[in-house]
Design a protein around this motif. Sequence first.
Motif, PDB file in Angstrom:
ATOM      1  N   GLY A 333       0.823  -1.200   0.000  1.00  0.00           N
ATOM      2  CA  GLY A 333       0.000   0.000   0.000  1.00  0.00           C
ATOM      3  C   GLY A 333       0.855   1.247   0.000  1.00  0.00           C
ATOM      4  O   GLY A 333       2.085   1.192   0.131  1.00  0.00           O
ATOM      5  N   VAL A 334       0.191   2.376  -0.142  1.00  0.00           N
ATOM      6  CA  VAL A 334       0.858   3.678  -0.093  1.00  0.00           C
ATOM      7  C   VAL A 334       0.785   4.205   1.332  1.00  0.00           C
ATOM      8  O   VAL A 334      -0.288   4.204   1.946  1.00  0.00           O
ATOM      9  CB  VAL A 334       0.208   4.674  -1.067  1.00  0.00           C
ATOM     10  CG1 VAL A 334       0.906   6.022  -0.997  1.00  0.00           C
ATOM     11  CG2 VAL A 334       0.243   4.134  -2.489  1.00  0.00           C
ATOM     12  N   VAL A 335       1.921   4.644   1.860  1.00  0.00           N
ATOM     13  CA  VAL A 335       1.965   5.182   3.220  1.00  0.00           C
ATOM     14  C   VAL A 335       1.426   6.604   3.190  1.00  0.00           C
ATOM     15  O   VAL A 335       2.001   7.490   2.545  1.00  0.00           O
ATOM     16  CB  VAL A 335       3.405   5.168   3.775  1.00  0.00           C
ATOM     17  CG1 VAL A 335       3.425   5.718   5.196  1.00  0.00           C
ATOM     18  CG2 VAL A 335       3.967   3.757   3.744  1.00  0.00           C
ATOM     19  N   LEU A 391       6.385  13.295   0.423  1.00  0.00           N
ATOM     20  CA  LEU A 391       6.344  12.089  -0.396  1.00  0.00           C
ATOM     21  C   LEU A 391       5.394  11.071   0.224  1.00  0.00           C
ATOM     22  O   LEU A 391       5.183  11.058   1.434  1.00  0.00           O
ATOM     23  CB  LEU A 391       7.738  11.482  -0.527  1.00  0.00           C
ATOM     24  CG  LEU A 391       8.815  12.383  -1.140  1.00  0.00           C
ATOM     25  CD1 LEU A 391      10.157  11.671  -1.108  1.00  0.00           C
ATOM     26  CD2 LEU A 391       8.441  12.767  -2.567  1.00  0.00           C
ATOM     27  N   SER A 392       4.842  10.224  -0.609  1.00  0.00           N
ATOM     28  CA  SER A 392       3.979   9.137  -0.135  1.00  0.00           C
ATOM     29  C   SER A 392       4.553   7.837  -0.686  1.00  0.00           C
ATOM     30  O   SER A 392       4.196   7.402  -1.782  1.00  0.00           O
ATOM     31  CB  SER A 392       2.534   9.337  -0.600  1.00  0.00           C
ATOM     32  OG  SER A 392       1.985  10.512  -0.042  1.00  0.00           O
ATOM     33  N   PRO A 393       5.465   7.203   0.047  1.00  0.00           N
ATOM     34  CA  PRO A 393       6.153   6.017  -0.482  1.00  0.00           C
ATOM     35  C   PRO A 393       5.242   4.797  -0.535  1.00  0.00           C
ATOM     36  O   PRO A 393       4.281   4.675   0.223  1.00  0.00           O
ATOM     37  CB  PRO A 393       7.295   5.807   0.526  1.00  0.00           C
ATOM     38  CG  PRO A 393       6.784   6.405   1.796  1.00  0.00           C
ATOM     39  CD  PRO A 393       5.932   7.574   1.394  1.00  0.00           C
ATOM     40  N   VAL A 394       5.573   3.881  -1.436  1.00  0.00           N
ATOM     41  CA  VAL A 394       4.916   2.578  -1.500  1.00  0.00           C
ATOM     42  C   VAL A 394       5.665   1.636  -0.566  1.00  0.00           C
ATOM     43  O   VAL A 394       6.891   1.581  -0.570  1.00  0.00           O
ATOM     44  CB  VAL A 394       4.915   2.017  -2.933  1.00  0.00           C
ATOM     45  CG1 VAL A 394       4.345   0.601  -2.957  1.00  0.00           C
ATOM     46  CG2 VAL A 394       4.120   2.927  -3.859  1.00  0.00           C
ATOM     47  N   LEU A 395       4.926   0.892   0.240  1.00  0.00           N
ATOM     48  CA  LEU A 395       5.524  -0.034   1.198  1.00  0.00           C
ATOM     49  C   LEU A 395       4.954  -1.429   0.979  1.00  0.00           C
ATOM     50  O   LEU A 395       3.737  -1.625   0.986  1.00  0.00           O
ATOM     51  CB  LEU A 395       5.253   0.418   2.634  1.00  0.00           C
ATOM     52  CG  LEU A 395       5.827  -0.472   3.745  1.00  0.00           C
ATOM     53  CD1 LEU A 395       7.346  -0.454   3.713  1.00  0.00           C
ATOM     54  CD2 LEU A 395       5.314  -0.038   5.112  1.00  0.00           C
ATOM     55  N   ILE A 413       6.223  -9.015  12.861  1.00  0.00           N
ATOM     56  CA  ILE A 413       6.748 -10.083  13.706  1.00  0.00           C
ATOM     57  C   ILE A 413       8.210 -10.279  13.326  1.00  0.00           C
ATOM     58  O   ILE A 413       8.741  -9.559  12.472  1.00  0.00           O
ATOM     59  CB  ILE A 413       5.954 -11.390  13.524  1.00  0.00           C
ATOM     60  CG1 ILE A 413       5.946 -11.819  12.052  1.00  0.00           C
ATOM     61  CG2 ILE A 413       4.533 -11.231  14.035  1.00  0.00           C
ATOM     62  CD1 ILE A 413       5.239 -13.125  11.789  1.00  0.00           C
ATOM     63  N   SER A 414       8.880 -11.237  13.957  1.00  0.00           N
ATOM     64  CA  SER A 414      10.308 -11.422  13.690  1.00  0.00           C
ATOM     65  C   SER A 414      10.583 -11.799  12.240  1.00  0.00           C
ATOM     66  O   SER A 414      11.637 -11.464  11.694  1.00  0.00           O
ATOM     67  CB  SER A 414      10.877 -12.502  14.621  1.00  0.00           C
ATOM     68  OG  SER A 414      10.202 -13.745  14.416  1.00  0.00           O
ATOM     69  N   ALA A 415       9.628 -12.485  11.578  1.00  0.00           N
ATOM     70  CA  ALA A 415       9.826 -12.906  10.194  1.00  0.00           C
ATOM     71  C   ALA A 415       9.410 -11.845   9.177  1.00  0.00           C
ATOM     72  O   ALA A 415       9.581 -12.043   7.975  1.00  0.00           O
ATOM     73  CB  ALA A 415       9.048 -14.197   9.924  1.00  0.00           C
ATOM     74  N   THR A 416       8.874 -10.718   9.631  1.00  0.00           N
ATOM     75  CA  THR A 416       8.394  -9.673   8.725  1.00  0.00           C
ATOM     76  C   THR A 416       9.561  -9.000   8.007  1.00  0.00           C
ATOM     77  O   THR A 416      10.632  -8.793   8.582  1.00  0.00           O
ATOM     78  CB  THR A 416       7.584  -8.627   9.501  1.00  0.00           C
ATOM     79  OG1 THR A 416       6.469  -9.265  10.135  1.00  0.00           O
ATOM     80  CG2 THR A 416       7.058  -7.544   8.572  1.00  0.00           C
ATOM     81  N   GLN A 417       9.326  -8.638   6.741  1.00  0.00           N
ATOM     82  CA  GLN A 417      10.267  -7.834   5.974  1.00  0.00           C
ATOM     83  C   GLN A 417       9.522  -6.663   5.354  1.00  0.00           C
ATOM     84  O   GLN A 417       8.389  -6.826   4.888  1.00  0.00           O
ATOM     85  CB  GLN A 417      10.933  -8.661   4.878  1.00  0.00           C
ATOM     86  CG  GLN A 417      11.767  -9.809   5.398  1.00  0.00           C
ATOM     87  CD  GLN A 417      12.374 -10.601   4.263  1.00  0.00           C
ATOM     88  OE1 GLN A 417      13.329 -10.173   3.629  1.00  0.00           O
ATOM     89  NE2 GLN A 417      11.824 -11.766   3.999  1.00  0.00           N
ATOM     90  N   PRO A 422       9.640  -0.554  -3.580  1.00  0.00           N
ATOM     91  CA  PRO A 422      10.258  -1.667  -4.306  1.00  0.00           C
ATOM     92  C   PRO A 422      10.004  -1.552  -5.802  1.00  0.00           C
ATOM     93  O   PRO A 422       9.054  -0.889  -6.243  1.00  0.00           O
ATOM     94  CB  PRO A 422       9.562  -2.895  -3.715  1.00  0.00           C
ATOM     95  CG  PRO A 422       8.226  -2.385  -3.290  1.00  0.00           C
ATOM     96  CD  PRO A 422       8.441  -0.975  -2.825  1.00  0.00           C
ATOM     97  N   ASP A 423      10.846  -2.217  -6.579  1.00  0.00           N
ATOM     98  CA  ASP A 423      10.737  -2.169  -8.038  1.00  0.00           C
ATOM     99  C   ASP A 423      10.168  -3.479  -8.557  1.00  0.00           C
ATOM    100  O   ASP A 423      10.898  -4.376  -8.976  1.00  0.00           O
ATOM    101  CB  ASP A 423      12.116  -1.896  -8.659  1.00  0.00           C
ATOM    102  CG  ASP A 423      12.022  -1.714 -10.170  1.00  0.00           C
ATOM    103  OD1 ASP A 423      10.903  -1.459 -10.653  1.00  0.00           O
ATOM    104  OD2 ASP A 423      13.053  -1.845 -10.856  1.00  0.00           O
ATOM    105  N   PHE A 424       8.845  -3.618  -8.501  1.00  0.00           N
ATOM    106  CA  PHE A 424       8.172  -4.726  -9.145  1.00  0.00           C
ATOM    107  C   PHE A 424       6.771  -4.272  -9.566  1.00  0.00           C
ATOM    108  O   PHE A 424       6.316  -3.197  -9.139  1.00  0.00           O
ATOM    109  CB  PHE A 424       8.122  -5.996  -8.274  1.00  0.00           C
ATOM    110  CG  PHE A 424       7.793  -5.784  -6.837  1.00  0.00           C
ATOM    111  CD1 PHE A 424       8.772  -5.873  -5.873  1.00  0.00           C
ATOM    112  CD2 PHE A 424       6.489  -5.507  -6.440  1.00  0.00           C
ATOM    113  CE1 PHE A 424       8.470  -5.691  -4.535  1.00  0.00           C
ATOM    114  CE2 PHE A 424       6.187  -5.329  -5.113  1.00  0.00           C
ATOM    115  CZ  PHE A 424       7.187  -5.423  -4.156  1.00  0.00           C
TER     116      PHE A 424
END
Length: 651
Positions: A333-335, A391-395, A413-417, A422-424
């Motif tokens: 989403g957009v922040v 700016l409104s970055p994409v996250l 959580i600990s596994a979150t990234q 990002p470029d996709f």
Amino acid sequence: MPVNLTANSISAINAGDVNSKPLVQVLDIKLIGSTQERYRLLLSDSVSSQHAMLATQLNDRVKSAGVRKGSVVQLIDYICSTVQNRKIIVILNMETIITDCEIIGNPKVFSESDSATQKSASGGAHGYPPSANSNNIGVQNLVPTNFSNGEPASFQNSGSNFQSYPPTVQPPYQPRPNYKNHGTIMRNEAPARIIPIAALNPYQGRWAIKARVTAKGDLRRYNNAKGDGKVFSFDLLDSDGGEIRVTCFNAVVDRFYESIEAGKVYVISKGSLKPAQKNFNHLKNEWEIFLEATSSVDLCTDEDASIPKQHFSFRPIGEIENAENNSILDVIGVVVAVNPSVPILRKNGMETQRRILNLKDQSGRSVELTLWGDFCNREGQQLQEMVESGLSPVLAVKAGKVSDFTGKSIGTISATQLFVNPDFPEARNLRVWFDHGGKDTASHSISREIMPGGSKNEIRKTITQIKDEGLGRSDKPDWITIKATISFVKTDTFCYTACPLMIGDRQCNKKVTKSGNSRWLCDRCNQEFEECDYRYLLQVQVQDHTGLTWVMAFQEAAEEILGCSAKELYMMKYEIEDELKFLEIIRNCLFTEFLLKLKIKEEIYGDEQKVKITVVKAGKVNYSEESRFLFDMISKFRSTGRWKETSSWRF
């Protein structure tokens, strides 16, 4: 048409040949396993038959009847493993050549002695029969085959009279060889063949996988009945899109923790496969790799472009509204907003950081994302600076955890990234949408229902519906809004004395008792204070046109109902003793209509289960906004054809 199965391919596979792509026939299929579906096949090359296990990713071939009894298939990718002193073929990939075919030849169960006999007779390395018998290969004895306990029985060509196999000759007993003083025994040290992650299963002996580390977990320490220990995990992704988690314990942690780096490609072998613990493992794989002292993890120096950097399964924010609590998912989403980072005291007494963001996407919904710990100071600080600069970055969020507290929200959580801009394709499409009108598009939050102005996102109920629909009796609480009148307020115990100590940005709020002359003692903080705080614990009876019920209102909600603080009301009743003023405040809230947002959850009190109804937020009814809400509901019911169903229902 004649079908030529690959001659003596069963013998060749048992001898170690797994590079050819033989044609074999499926004589039998059986479903085995109680916890997961696995299929056992009986394969034939027209002379010998051998049991095989089908990799789970090929189960659909059987379910869709693409592979059935009598089918002729070509083995594309397979291995031969020893399970409980028996060799079994594990099929990783295959193609169906003929779906339906009569049984070819008169196969018998393969044994090692057959392989030796064939090799001796032919003099060949692969046990091919002499040329004099070549006419027997092809379409032979097209007669039905019977199965008993998964093994084939042979029939004569007439199809009516059958003869059993000759009894197996039991070899004479031979004592185990004594290798003492005979020197070192040579072992097969050839490197294991690299296979896809999706093909991993416990029936394999030697295997290797080549994959990229997409996430590396923190080193954690634990203590249980067996003593102290340490553990860490990392996630792998291969070129076929297969994912699996790898876990290391204790001494294995010391070997691999420093050498494993996120983003790098490794070849991993000699680990053990165990069922994945789905409470802690969100990857779509039924297995998990546990590395051991003999395991091998080798870094690939060349960058393998065929293995993607990351694999996402994004869910639109609008779908998260119906996601299960505690489920793990990916979202992008957009922040649009970033709150400052604040310290939070955990239940274990440790302090951590928390930061809340707001994301929106094309689904017309927005959601709160809560960052915990190091995420607040890394990506969280970067996002705050970008938003403050206009700016409104994409996250993109990989492996976020769903929470249903005050609506639906996402937490790290600990596994979150987290991936900023990002470029996709998904990120580029979201950016184009936002820059070309999405920025000004209204979105409704699925995290916190807005009252009274955000009435479109409310779940309106009546008091009778709370009981009739059994609200609050499921595993998670129900959140509803009612329009009700305050009919009675309990005034004997409306507040309690609370600890005023601030822990980070949060007040302790535990009950304090008098100690000595005029000091207050908090057992939790183990400190004394000159003054205490006063917090509402207000029991209120509310009613609407369908019935009445009791609700509990805490600090903020009670202040909205009574219009004054708990300390002020306490002073009026017990210190100043202004009974008239006290009663006037109570009377002013009676028979006043409020919009009450309620949390309903069944709890255990002693040995009895009771439904607890808590007021989360309260506000006096704004009749102009309420009228707009009712008109909107009428229009919605008319457009969906539900007007006649609901015409008897009123707010």
